[in-house]
Design a protein around this motif. Structure first.
Motif, PDB file in Angstrom:
ATOM      1  N   ARG A   5      -0.935  11.248  -7.853  1.00  0.00           N
ATOM      2  CA  ARG A   5      -1.069   9.799  -7.769  1.00  0.00           C
ATOM      3  C   ARG A   5      -2.186   9.440  -6.801  1.00  0.00           C
ATOM      4  O   ARG A   5      -2.213   9.941  -5.676  1.00  0.00           O
ATOM      5  CB  ARG A   5       0.240   9.152  -7.302  1.00  0.00           C
ATOM      6  N   PRO A   6      -3.100   8.562  -7.224  1.00  0.00           N
ATOM      7  CA  PRO A   6      -4.150   8.100  -6.304  1.00  0.00           C
ATOM      8  C   PRO A   6      -3.565   7.153  -5.269  1.00  0.00           C
ATOM      9  O   PRO A   6      -2.470   6.615  -5.450  1.00  0.00           O
ATOM     10  CB  PRO A   6      -5.130   7.374  -7.235  1.00  0.00           C
ATOM     11  N   PRO A   7      -4.262   6.929  -4.168  1.00  0.00           N
ATOM     12  CA  PRO A   7      -3.771   5.972  -3.169  1.00  0.00           C
ATOM     13  C   PRO A   7      -3.689   4.563  -3.745  1.00  0.00           C
ATOM     14  O   PRO A   7      -4.489   4.172  -4.592  1.00  0.00           O
ATOM     15  CB  PRO A   7      -4.815   6.038  -2.053  1.00  0.00           C
ATOM     16  N   MET A   8      -2.708   3.816  -3.294  1.00  0.00           N
ATOM     17  CA  MET A   8      -2.583   2.404  -3.635  1.00  0.00           C
ATOM     18  C   MET A   8      -3.162   1.604  -2.480  1.00  0.00           C
ATOM     19  O   MET A   8      -2.558   1.497  -1.412  1.00  0.00           O
ATOM     20  CB  MET A   8      -1.115   2.033  -3.854  1.00  0.00           C
ATOM     21  N   GLU A   9      -4.357   1.082  -2.682  1.00  0.00           N
ATOM     22  CA  GLU A   9      -5.063   0.339  -1.645  1.00  0.00           C
ATOM     23  C   GLU A   9      -5.297  -1.083  -2.136  1.00  0.00           C
ATOM     24  O   GLU A   9      -5.977  -1.285  -3.136  1.00  0.00           O
ATOM     25  CB  GLU A   9      -6.393   1.016  -1.329  1.00  0.00           C
ATOM     26  N   PRO A  10      -4.740  -2.084  -1.466  1.00  0.00           N
ATOM     27  CA  PRO A  10      -4.859  -3.459  -1.957  1.00  0.00           C
ATOM     28  C   PRO A  10      -6.274  -4.005  -1.792  1.00  0.00           C
ATOM     29  O   PRO A  10      -6.863  -3.928  -0.717  1.00  0.00           O
ATOM     30  CB  PRO A  10      -3.870  -4.245  -1.079  1.00  0.00           C
ATOM     31  N   GLY A  11      -6.820  -4.551  -2.886  1.00  0.00           N
ATOM     32  CA  GLY A  11      -8.099  -5.248  -2.815  1.00  0.00           C
ATOM     33  C   GLY A  11      -7.853  -6.740  -2.650  1.00  0.00           C
ATOM     34  O   GLY A  11      -6.721  -7.184  -2.416  1.00  0.00           O
ATOM     35  N   PRO A  12      -8.904  -7.567  -2.768  1.00  0.00           N
ATOM     36  CA  PRO A  12      -8.740  -9.025  -2.598  1.00  0.00           C
ATOM     37  C   PRO A  12      -7.706  -9.626  -3.539  1.00  0.00           C
ATOM     38  O   PRO A  12      -6.891 -10.458  -3.124  1.00  0.00           O
ATOM     39  CB  PRO A  12     -10.145  -9.557  -2.881  1.00  0.00           C
ATOM     40  N   ALA A  13      -7.707  -9.211  -4.821  1.00  0.00           N
ATOM     41  CA  ALA A  13      -6.739  -9.774  -5.768  1.00  0.00           C
ATOM     42  C   ALA A  13      -5.329  -9.307  -5.421  1.00  0.00           C
ATOM     43  O   ALA A  13      -4.360 -10.062  -5.565  1.00  0.00           O
ATOM     44  CB  ALA A  13      -7.099  -9.378  -7.195  1.00  0.00           C
ATOM     45  N   GLY A  14      -5.186  -8.071  -4.956  1.00  0.00           N
ATOM     46  CA  GLY A  14      -3.879  -7.582  -4.542  1.00  0.00           C
ATOM     47  C   GLY A  14      -3.340  -8.361  -3.357  1.00  0.00           C
ATOM     48  O   GLY A  14      -2.141  -8.669  -3.291  1.00  0.00           O
TER      49      GLY A  14
ATOM     50  N   LEU B 290       4.277  -3.902   3.780  1.00  0.00           N
ATOM     51  CA  LEU B 290       4.565  -2.516   4.122  1.00  0.00           C
ATOM     52  C   LEU B 290       3.548  -1.562   3.514  1.00  0.00           C
ATOM     53  O   LEU B 290       3.102  -1.747   2.369  1.00  0.00           O
ATOM     54  CB  LEU B 290       5.971  -2.143   3.637  1.00  0.00           C
ATOM     55  N   PHE B 291       3.216  -0.529   4.269  1.00  0.00           N
ATOM     56  CA  PHE B 291       2.363   0.554   3.789  1.00  0.00           C
ATOM     57  C   PHE B 291       3.131   1.854   4.028  1.00  0.00           C
ATOM     58  O   PHE B 291       3.489   2.164   5.166  1.00  0.00           O
ATOM     59  CB  PHE B 291       1.023   0.561   4.523  1.00  0.00           C
TER      60      PHE B 291
ATOM     61  N   GLY C  93       0.831  -1.199   0.000  1.00  0.00           N
ATOM     62  CA  GLY C  93       0.000   0.000   0.000  1.00  0.00           C
ATOM     63  C   GLY C  93       0.862   1.244   0.000  1.00  0.00           C
ATOM     64  O   GLY C  93       1.947   1.268   0.583  1.00  0.00           O
ATOM     65  N   ARG C  94       0.408   2.270  -0.699  1.00  0.00           N
ATOM     66  CA  ARG C  94       1.099   3.556  -0.754  1.00  0.00           C
ATOM     67  C   ARG C  94       0.072   4.682  -0.647  1.00  0.00           C
ATOM     68  O   ARG C  94      -1.089   4.515  -1.048  1.00  0.00           O
ATOM     69  CB  ARG C  94       1.861   3.726  -2.070  1.00  0.00           C
ATOM     70  N   LYS C  95       0.506   5.793  -0.136  1.00  0.00           N
ATOM     71  CA  LYS C  95      -0.394   6.936  -0.050  1.00  0.00           C
ATOM     72  C   LYS C  95      -0.577   7.606  -1.409  1.00  0.00           C
ATOM     73  O   LYS C  95       0.286   7.519  -2.285  1.00  0.00           O
ATOM     74  CB  LYS C  95       0.144   7.958   0.955  1.00  0.00           C
ATOM     75  N   GLY C  96      -1.717   8.273  -1.549  1.00  0.00           N
ATOM     76  CA  GLY C  96      -1.920   9.133  -2.690  1.00  0.00           C
ATOM     77  C   GLY C  96      -1.151  10.425  -2.508  1.00  0.00           C
ATOM     78  O   GLY C  96      -0.891  10.857  -1.377  1.00  0.00           O
ATOM     79  N   VAL C  97      -0.791  11.049  -3.617  1.00  0.00           N
ATOM     80  CA  VAL C  97       0.053  12.242  -3.580  1.00  0.00           C
ATOM     81  C   VAL C  97      -0.636  13.393  -4.295  1.00  0.00           C
ATOM     82  O   VAL C  97      -1.058  13.262  -5.448  1.00  0.00           O
ATOM     83  CB  VAL C  97       1.416  11.984  -4.248  1.00  0.00           C
ATOM     84  N   GLY C  98      -0.745  14.521  -3.599  1.00  0.00           N
ATOM     85  CA  GLY C  98      -1.271  15.741  -4.199  1.00  0.00           C
ATOM     86  C   GLY C  98      -0.170  16.788  -4.280  1.00  0.00           C
ATOM     87  O   GLY C  98       0.545  17.032  -3.307  1.00  0.00           O
TER      88      GLY C  98
END
Length: 407
Positions: free
Chosen positions: A313-322, A343-344, A203-208
């Motif tokens: 960049r939008p947030p990187m949020e893991p779903g079930p497939a991730g 890691l997040f 997971g990664r944060k989104g960036v503005g």
């Protein structure tokens, strides 16, 4: 392409192959070949703002791919007049009708031309150092040598589509649509950004990235203070409002990294500007911060304030497939050494774009080390073989998900 969690293999499917991969990647021959290529990449400087050096680096990458893996079955160099070109090279897998895995990495660095002269590529028993070695040229070499191991061992491998871009450090504006297209039909995407201590970034944060611009009325600070309307004071108020909106418990940070404005100490400022970085953990916080930005208003009606920029960049949020993809890499890692840390992190990468489309992606598959964007940038020498084996083993496991076998 929506990938169900059931598309991924059983954790035990790749056991025998992982052992063979580990043995191969840990040989002195592999270590020396890897370090030779890493030296070539680091000694080819590639600052994001130097088109000539970026072009030379893209050419080097094409040569490395061809030398180590043979001519790609498909090669496209997406050219751009200002940014680094995107090298897209595809190698057909060993499994008929098998899956495609996209492997993403960037070759541009934050280091200006000439940095190498005072900071040469250096290998010791503990570390490998040099500009860009951690972020992320070790990862590029790792991707090449991981696929090489599978080919040499005759192990099942997916079709591997390398997408190597030269504008990641400046926001991937040119390469983003290429990356999005190149991951559309892929069962998984592996991003070879630096990893943590035997971990990957799920997971990664989104960036503005935003700008604040205020326009006031200039006047003499001593003779006519009432006639002026300070753009600097208005900017300071806006900065305070933004700082107050940060909420670390929600995963939202705000940093105004640079401010400028005014002409002299005794002149009420007519203009002021601020550069703002906002990191968020989820879409809900994007909406909240958009409302905060829209509500910014100077207390002095004679001053105008405008907000520029946007969400890079939008947030990187893991779903079930991730999470299923993480389980595949984790099972490989456990056979190599130990389970992976999930890691997040606050930094963004090209993985954010892939995750936002609902596609399974793992980031931080690259080298272990420290010092991204800093003079102590390095990778851990002893970890390079196992990190390469982790990438190769994950590719092998994903190929087995389609029922593939050795050649």
């Amino acid at each position: 392409m929506s990938v169900p969690a059931s598309a991924f293999p059983s954790p035990s499917d790749a056991s025998d192959g992982v052992s063979r991969i580990a043995d191969r990647c840990r040989t002195a021959e592999y270590r020396q070949g890897f370090l030779t290529d890493l030296r070539r990449l680091v000694e080819q400087e590639s600052p994001s703002d130097d088109k000539a050096l970026l072009d030379a680096t893209a050419g080097l990458l094409v040569n490395l791919l061809t030398e180590r893996l043979g001519e790609p079955d498909r090669l496209v160099r997406h050219r751009d007049a200002a940014c680094g070109d995107v090298v897209e090279a595809e190698y057909t897998g060993s499994v008929s009708g098998g899956p495609t895995v996209t492997v993403v990495g960037h070759y541009d660095t934050v280091w200006p031309a000439g940095t190498l002269a005072g900071w040469p590529f250096t290998v010791t028993e503990e570390t490998v150092t040099g500009p860009g070695v951690f972020d992320m040229k070790a990862g590029l070499a790792q991707g090449v040598w991981a696929l090489r191991a599978l080919r040499e061992l005759g192990l099942a491998r997916p079709t591997v589509r390398f997408v190597l871009n030269g504008d990641e450090e400046t926001g991937s504006v040119m390469s983003r649509p290429v990356i999005e297209r190149a991951t559309e039909d892929a069962v998984a995407t592996l991003v070879l950004e630096p990893g943590g201590s035997w971990g990957v970034k799920a997971g990664r944060k989104g960036v503005g990235i935003f700008t604040l611009n205020t326009t006031g009325i200039e006047a003499h600070a001593g003779l006519d203070p009432a006639k002026g309307a300070s753009a600097v004071h208005a900017l300071a108020d806006a900065v305070r409002q933004l700082a107050d909106a940060a909420d670390l418990e929600r995963g939202t940070s705000v940093n105004v990294g640079r401010i400028s404005g005014g002409t002299a100490r005794n002149v009420i400022a007519g203009e002021a500007h601020g550069l703002v970085d906002i990191r968020v953990a989820g879409q809900e916080e994007i909406r909240r911060m958009d409302e905060v930005l829209a509500s910014l208003a100077p207390t002095d009606p004679r001053v105008t304030l405008t907000v520029g920029g946007g969400w890079n960049r939008p947030p990187m949020e893991p779903g079930p497939a991730g999470r299923a993809l993480f389980a595949v890499a984790d099972s490989v890692a456990a056979q190599l050494r130990a389970p992976l840390a999930e890691l997040f992190v606050g930094g963004g990468s090209d993985a954010n774009f892939v995750a936002a489309l609902g596609r399974p992606v793992l980031c931080g598959m690259g080298a272990t080390g420290d010092g991204a964007h800093a003079r102590h940038e390095h990778v851990l020498t002893a970890d390079l073989p196992d990190r390469t084996a982790l990438t190769a083993g994950t590719l092998h496991a994903l190929a087995l998900g389609s029922g593939g076998a050795a050649e």
